[in-house]
Design an enzyme around this catalytic site. Structure first.
Site, PDB file in Angstrom:
ATOM      1  N   THR A 131       0.750  -1.182   0.077  1.00  0.00           N
ATOM      2  CA  THR A 131       0.090   0.041  -0.038  1.00  0.00           C
ATOM      3  C   THR A 131       0.905   1.238   0.116  1.00  0.00           C
ATOM      4  O   THR A 131       1.884   1.494   0.576  1.00  0.00           O
ATOM      5  CB  THR A 131      -0.832  -0.095   1.237  1.00  0.00           C
ATOM      6  OG1 THR A 131      -1.565   1.355   1.504  1.00  0.00           O
ATOM      7  CG2 THR A 131      -0.181  -0.266   2.466  1.00  0.00           C
ATOM      8  N   ASP A 132       0.129   2.297  -0.412  1.00  0.00           N
ATOM      9  CA  ASP A 132       1.079   3.572  -0.521  1.00  0.00           C
ATOM     10  C   ASP A 132       1.114   3.942   1.014  1.00  0.00           C
ATOM     11  O   ASP A 132       1.846   5.097   1.164  1.00  0.00           O
ATOM     12  CB  ASP A 132       0.410   4.550  -1.417  1.00  0.00           C
ATOM     13  CG  ASP A 132      -1.262   5.085  -0.887  1.00  0.00           C
ATOM     14  OD1 ASP A 132      -1.729   4.444  -0.068  1.00  0.00           O
ATOM     15  OD2 ASP A 132      -1.830   5.883  -1.566  1.00  0.00           O
ATOM     16  N   GLU A 133       0.169   3.625   2.036  1.00  0.00           N
ATOM     17  CA  GLU A 133       0.300   4.064   3.407  1.00  0.00           C
ATOM     18  C   GLU A 133       1.429   3.947   4.142  1.00  0.00           C
ATOM     19  O   GLU A 133       1.995   4.602   4.983  1.00  0.00           O
ATOM     20  CB  GLU A 133      -0.918   3.685   4.024  1.00  0.00           C
ATOM     21  CG  GLU A 133      -2.239   3.846   3.645  1.00  0.00           C
ATOM     22  CD  GLU A 133      -3.231   3.578   4.523  1.00  0.00           C
ATOM     23  OE1 GLU A 133      -3.093   3.535   5.555  1.00  0.00           O
ATOM     24  OE2 GLU A 133      -4.473   3.835   4.057  1.00  0.00           O
ATOM     25  N   TYR A 156      -1.949  -0.169  11.010  1.00  0.00           N
ATOM     26  CA  TYR A 156      -2.033  -1.102   9.627  1.00  0.00           C
ATOM     27  C   TYR A 156      -0.946  -0.771   8.854  1.00  0.00           C
ATOM     28  O   TYR A 156      -0.191  -1.652   8.349  1.00  0.00           O
ATOM     29  CB  TYR A 156      -3.318  -0.314   9.007  1.00  0.00           C
ATOM     30  CG  TYR A 156      -3.288  -0.810   7.399  1.00  0.00           C
ATOM     31  CD1 TYR A 156      -3.447  -2.272   7.194  1.00  0.00           C
ATOM     32  CD2 TYR A 156      -3.191   0.092   6.447  1.00  0.00           C
ATOM     33  CE1 TYR A 156      -3.333  -2.589   5.789  1.00  0.00           C
ATOM     34  CE2 TYR A 156      -3.252  -0.239   5.096  1.00  0.00           C
ATOM     35  CZ  TYR A 156      -3.366  -1.720   4.678  1.00  0.00           C
ATOM     36  OH  TYR A 156      -3.331  -1.829   3.424  1.00  0.00           O
ATOM     37  N   LYS A 160       2.071  -3.393   7.439  1.00  0.00           N
ATOM     38  CA  LYS A 160       2.437  -3.474   6.032  1.00  0.00           C
ATOM     39  C   LYS A 160       3.727  -2.921   5.631  1.00  0.00           C
ATOM     40  O   LYS A 160       4.679  -3.661   4.712  1.00  0.00           O
ATOM     41  CB  LYS A 160       1.610  -2.618   5.100  1.00  0.00           C
ATOM     42  CG  LYS A 160      -0.103  -2.991   5.188  1.00  0.00           C
ATOM     43  CD  LYS A 160      -0.229  -4.462   4.633  1.00  0.00           C
ATOM     44  CE  LYS A 160      -0.004  -4.678   3.066  1.00  0.00           C
ATOM     45  NZ  LYS A 160      -0.473  -6.016   2.386  1.00  0.00           N
TER      46      LYS A 160
HETATM   47  P1  NAD Z   1      -9.752  -7.396   2.165  1.00  0.00           P
HETATM   48  O1  NAD Z   1      -9.779  -7.042   3.305  1.00  0.00           O
HETATM   49  O2  NAD Z   1     -11.105  -7.017   1.199  1.00  0.00           O
HETATM   50  O3  NAD Z   1      -9.488  -8.802   1.823  1.00  0.00           O
HETATM   51  C1  NAD Z   1      -8.288  -9.759   2.574  1.00  0.00           C
HETATM   52  C2  NAD Z   1      -8.210 -10.868   2.457  1.00  0.00           C
HETATM   53  O4  NAD Z   1      -7.579 -11.765   3.037  1.00  0.00           O
HETATM   54  C3  NAD Z   1      -9.855 -11.551   2.894  1.00  0.00           C
HETATM   55  O5  NAD Z   1     -10.330 -12.411   1.986  1.00  0.00           O
HETATM   56  C4  NAD Z   1      -9.390 -12.374   4.245  1.00  0.00           C
HETATM   57  O6  NAD Z   1     -10.385 -13.342   4.316  1.00  0.00           O
HETATM   58  C5  NAD Z   1      -8.023 -12.608   3.851  1.00  0.00           C
HETATM   59  N1  NAD Z   1      -7.347 -13.003   5.017  1.00  0.00           N
HETATM   60  C6  NAD Z   1      -7.188 -12.148   6.309  1.00  0.00           C
HETATM   61  N2  NAD Z   1      -6.181 -12.808   6.972  1.00  0.00           N
HETATM   62  C7  NAD Z   1      -5.975 -13.928   6.623  1.00  0.00           C
HETATM   63  C8  NAD Z   1      -5.181 -15.050   6.981  1.00  0.00           C
HETATM   64  N3  NAD Z   1      -4.553 -14.859   8.312  1.00  0.00           N
HETATM   65  N4  NAD Z   1      -5.089 -15.857   6.271  1.00  0.00           N
HETATM   66  C9  NAD Z   1      -5.469 -16.207   4.902  1.00  0.00           C
HETATM   67  N5  NAD Z   1      -6.407 -15.210   4.501  1.00  0.00           N
HETATM   68  C10 NAD Z   1      -6.537 -14.121   5.344  1.00  0.00           C
HETATM   69  O7  NAD Z   1      -8.545  -6.534   1.477  1.00  0.00           O
HETATM   70  P2  NAD Z   1      -8.124  -5.626   0.200  1.00  0.00           P
HETATM   71  O8  NAD Z   1      -8.806  -4.446   0.244  1.00  0.00           O
HETATM   72  O9  NAD Z   1      -8.641  -6.653  -1.077  1.00  0.00           O
HETATM   73  O10 NAD Z   1      -6.562  -5.565   0.291  1.00  0.00           O
HETATM   74  C11 NAD Z   1      -6.014  -6.809  -0.348  1.00  0.00           C
HETATM   75  C12 NAD Z   1      -4.491  -6.202  -0.275  1.00  0.00           C
HETATM   76  O11 NAD Z   1      -4.380  -5.153  -0.993  1.00  0.00           O
HETATM   77  C13 NAD Z   1      -4.148  -6.190   1.273  1.00  0.00           C
HETATM   78  O12 NAD Z   1      -2.713  -6.588   1.172  1.00  0.00           O
HETATM   79  C14 NAD Z   1      -3.975  -4.631   1.278  1.00  0.00           C
HETATM   80  O13 NAD Z   1      -2.774  -4.249   2.320  1.00  0.00           O
HETATM   81  C15 NAD Z   1      -3.565  -4.486  -0.072  1.00  0.00           C
HETATM   82  N6  NAD Z   1      -4.072  -2.650  -0.654  1.00  0.00           N
HETATM   83  C16 NAD Z   1      -5.419  -2.481  -0.464  1.00  0.00           C
HETATM   84  C17 NAD Z   1      -5.593  -1.317  -0.900  1.00  0.00           C
HETATM   85  C18 NAD Z   1      -7.084  -0.831  -0.934  1.00  0.00           C
HETATM   86  O14 NAD Z   1      -7.343   0.316  -0.939  1.00  0.00           O
HETATM   87  N7  NAD Z   1      -8.013  -1.749  -0.379  1.00  0.00           N
HETATM   88  C19 NAD Z   1      -4.728  -0.602  -1.547  1.00  0.00           C
HETATM   89  C20 NAD Z   1      -3.438  -0.922  -1.632  1.00  0.00           C
HETATM   90  C21 NAD Z   1      -3.105  -2.190  -1.133  1.00  0.00           C
HETATM   91  O1  DAU Z   2      -4.088   4.072   0.261  1.00  0.00           O
HETATM   92  C1  DAU Z   2      -4.455   2.508   0.220  1.00  0.00           C
HETATM   93  C2  DAU Z   2      -5.098   2.252   1.412  1.00  0.00           C
HETATM   94  O2  DAU Z   2      -6.422   2.581   1.363  1.00  0.00           O
HETATM   95  C3  DAU Z   2      -5.147   0.498   1.740  1.00  0.00           C
HETATM   96  O3  DAU Z   2      -3.929   0.191   1.852  1.00  0.00           O
HETATM   97  C4  DAU Z   2      -6.056   0.472   2.895  1.00  0.00           C
HETATM   98  O4  DAU Z   2      -6.280  -1.091   2.846  1.00  0.00           O
HETATM   99  C5  DAU Z   2      -7.500   0.770   2.574  1.00  0.00           C
HETATM  100  O5  DAU Z   2      -8.442   0.586   3.703  1.00  0.00           O
HETATM  101  C6  DAU Z   2      -7.378   2.458   2.105  1.00  0.00           C
HETATM  102  O6  DAU Z   2      -6.986   3.193   3.598  1.00  0.00           O
HETATM  103  P1  DAU Z   2      -7.775   4.424   3.987  1.00  0.00           P
HETATM  104  O7  DAU Z   2      -7.807   4.670   5.516  1.00  0.00           O
HETATM  105  O8  DAU Z   2      -7.310   5.637   3.054  1.00  0.00           O
HETATM  106  O9  DAU Z   2      -9.477   4.119   3.433  1.00  0.00           O
HETATM  107  P2  DAU Z   2     -10.765   4.287   4.344  1.00  0.00           P
HETATM  108  O10 DAU Z   2     -11.873   3.889   3.013  1.00  0.00           O
HETATM  109  O11 DAU Z   2     -11.090   3.653   5.407  1.00  0.00           O
HETATM  110  O12 DAU Z   2     -10.737   5.773   4.330  1.00  0.00           O
HETATM  111  C7  DAU Z   2     -10.781   6.724   3.168  1.00  0.00           C
HETATM  112  C8  DAU Z   2     -10.707   8.092   3.737  1.00  0.00           C
HETATM  113  O13 DAU Z   2     -12.058   8.530   4.221  1.00  0.00           O
HETATM  114  C9  DAU Z   2      -9.920   8.474   4.851  1.00  0.00           C
HETATM  115  O14 DAU Z   2      -9.328   9.778   4.903  1.00  0.00           O
HETATM  116  C10 DAU Z   2     -11.041   8.159   6.165  1.00  0.00           C
HETATM  117  C11 DAU Z   2     -11.898   8.572   5.649  1.00  0.00           C
HETATM  118  N1  DAU Z   2     -13.552   8.135   6.066  1.00  0.00           N
HETATM  119  C12 DAU Z   2     -13.328   6.646   6.220  1.00  0.00           C
HETATM  120  C13 DAU Z   2     -14.538   6.277   6.996  1.00  0.00           C
HETATM  121  C14 DAU Z   2     -14.543   4.425   6.965  1.00  0.00           C
HETATM  122  C15 DAU Z   2     -14.357   8.838   6.958  1.00  0.00           C
HETATM  123  O15 DAU Z   2     -14.402  10.178   6.788  1.00  0.00           O
HETATM  124  N2  DAU Z   2     -15.251   8.141   7.443  1.00  0.00           N
HETATM  125  C16 DAU Z   2     -15.603   6.913   7.345  1.00  0.00           C
HETATM  126  O16 DAU Z   2     -16.463   6.200   7.772  1.00  0.00           O
END
Ligand code: NAD
Ligand code: DAU
Length: 349
Positions: A131-133, A156, A160
């Site tokens: 992730t970019d975080e 988180y 990562k």
């Molecule tokens: P998600 O939470 O939707 O899915 C995570 C999956 O991992 C689920 O299916 C869960 O059952 C599985 N999982 C969790 N713990 C596990 C364990 N101990 N063993 C096996 N499986 C397990 O997540 P996502 O949003 O699809 O993100 C997927 C990946 O991409 C993550 O590594 C996250 O850090 C990364 N990522 C997410 C975003 C985003 O915006 N969602 C952006 C950049 C990177």
């Molecule tokens: O940048 C990549 C990341 O983006 C991924 O690595 C993470 O897995 C993914 O969860 C996401 O993280 P964020 O914290 O940026 O996403 P989230 O959707 O939780 O929040 C987006 C923005 O909205 C953030 O500034 C917080 C705000 N927010 C979020 C929620 C859930 C609110 O204002 N209200 C809310 O209820």
């Protein structure tokens, strides 16, 4: 036939990656390993579950012995590792489960790959999805490049960042072939409604308040999930080993502006009077350690691999809303039970 292990394939991004690989690569056998936590949902993969090149493995990456057994049994050629605890707010209430799955779980996979691949690293690849975080927060200007120092602010992102370091360390210390990509905020179909966009879509459908953290002036760089899956496909096949690729949408939005756009699209689609969804906006207590701004410089993956996003944000958001409106049962199933408890605790005054 190549055996590809995709971890976390029942989750949001993972399910799109699994679908893309199952459909586009009949010569690969795709093994989707997932523990099916609250975020994992096999409903996401109904359309590919019967494919002859697809197998689901229910397993936990924290189970080191079980993971090694699976590597020995199926002789995976490559790994695309997405399994993780992924929600920042949950990491603030329960950091240890993020440490376990994101760090310990990743190291279990690295150990198994190292053990089983040790005589033939050449043809193998451990592709770690990050992730970019990990880069922390930007001020009003600037972009994250692959050279930006790691500076994570939430449990988180710290977990990562640590997993990224372990992947790189296994490359340097043991010669394990790896690629890492760091992506910005994804949105699209099948995202669990704890994240901003699907949570707000669900609340608008249910006419519940839209809880905007702080003043809403936080900025994220949004990418449609299928464009992320396409970038992963390219990096997996054409990326250079030991490289990092930043992936982003060239698409920065302040939360409050995004929420207003979402509200107006929802009014249109639900046929409700103009600005009625906007009236649900409620400013609530801020997220602790809330990163001000993320923005990715994706010029490296663009120049080296020819990747760029295919959709505008308005198109992607419109597709996303349509998906949730036509899949109300999916939403209903994932928001019953434990979700209600989560919501109550997370959004209590
Ligand atoms: P998600 O939470 O939707 O899915 C995570 C999956 O991992 C689920 O299916 C869960 O059952 C599985 N999982 C969790 N713990 C596990 C364990 N101990 N063993 C096996 N499986 C397990 O997540 P996502 O949003 O699809 O993100 C997927 C990946 O991409 C993550 O590594 C996250 O850090 C990364 N990522 C997410 C975003 C985003 O915006 N969602 C952006 C950049 C990177
Ligand atoms: O940048 C990549 C990341 O983006 C991924 O690595 C993470 O897995 C993914 O969860 C996401 O993280 P964020 O914290 O940026 O996403 P989230 O959707 O939780 O929040 C987006 C923005 O909205 C953030 O500034 C917080 C705000 N927010 C979020 C929620 C859930 C609110 O204002 N209200 C809310 O209820």
């Amino acid at each position: 036939m190549k055996n590809i292990l995709i971890t976390g394939g029942a989750g949001f991004i993972g399910s799109h990656v699994v679908r893309l690989f199952v459909n586009n690569y009949p010569d690969y056998h795709i093994y989707n390993l997932d523990a099916l936590t609250y975020a994992g949902n096999l409903e996401n993969l109904k359309d590919v579950e019967a494919a002859s090149n697809y197998t689901f493995l229910k397993a936990d990456i924290n189970d080191s012995e079980g993971i090694l057994n699976l590597f020995q049994k199926y002789r995976f050629d490559s790994v695309i590792h997405l399994a993780a605890e992924s929600h920042v707010d949950r990491s603030i209430t329960d950091p240890l489960s993020f440490l376990k799955t994101n760090i310990f779980g990743t190291v279990n996979l690295l150990n198994a790959a190292k053990e089983v691949w040790k005589d033939d690293f050449e043809t193998k690849l451990f592709y770690h999805i990050s992730t970019d975080e990990v880069y922390g927060t930007l001020g009003e200007t600037g972009l994250f490049t692959e050279k930006t120092s790691y500076d994570p602010n939430s449990p988180y992102s710290a977990s990562k960042a640590s997993s990224d370091h372990f992947v790189r360390a296994y490359g340097e210390t043991y010669g394990l072939p790896y690629i890492i990509s760091n992506c910005s905020n994804n949105y699209g179909p099948n995202q669990f409604p704890e994240k901003l966009i699907p949570l707000f879509i669900n609340n608008i459908i249910e006419k519940r308040p839209l809880p905007v953290y702080g003043d809403g002036n936080y900025t994220r760089d949004w990418l449609y999930v299928i464009d992320h899956a396409t970038a992963i496909d390219l990096a997996f096949h054409k990326g250079k080993k030991k490289e990092t690729y930043n992936i982003g949408g060239f698409n920065e939005w302040k939360n409050i502006d995004l929420v207003k756009l979402l509200c107006s699209l929802m009014d249109e689609k639900l046929n409700t009077p103009e600005r009625s969804s906007e009236q649900l906006i409620t400013f609530v207590k801020d997220r602790p350690g809330h990163d001000l701004r993320y923005a990715i410089d994706a010029s490296k993956i663009n120049a080296d691999l020819g990747w760029k996003p295919s959709l505008t944000f308005e198109e992607g958001l419109s597709n996303t809303i349509d998906w949730y409106l036509t899949n109300k049962n999916w939403l209903k199933n994932v928001t019953s039970g434990a979700y209600q408890e989560y919501y109550k605790n997370q959004y209590k005054k």
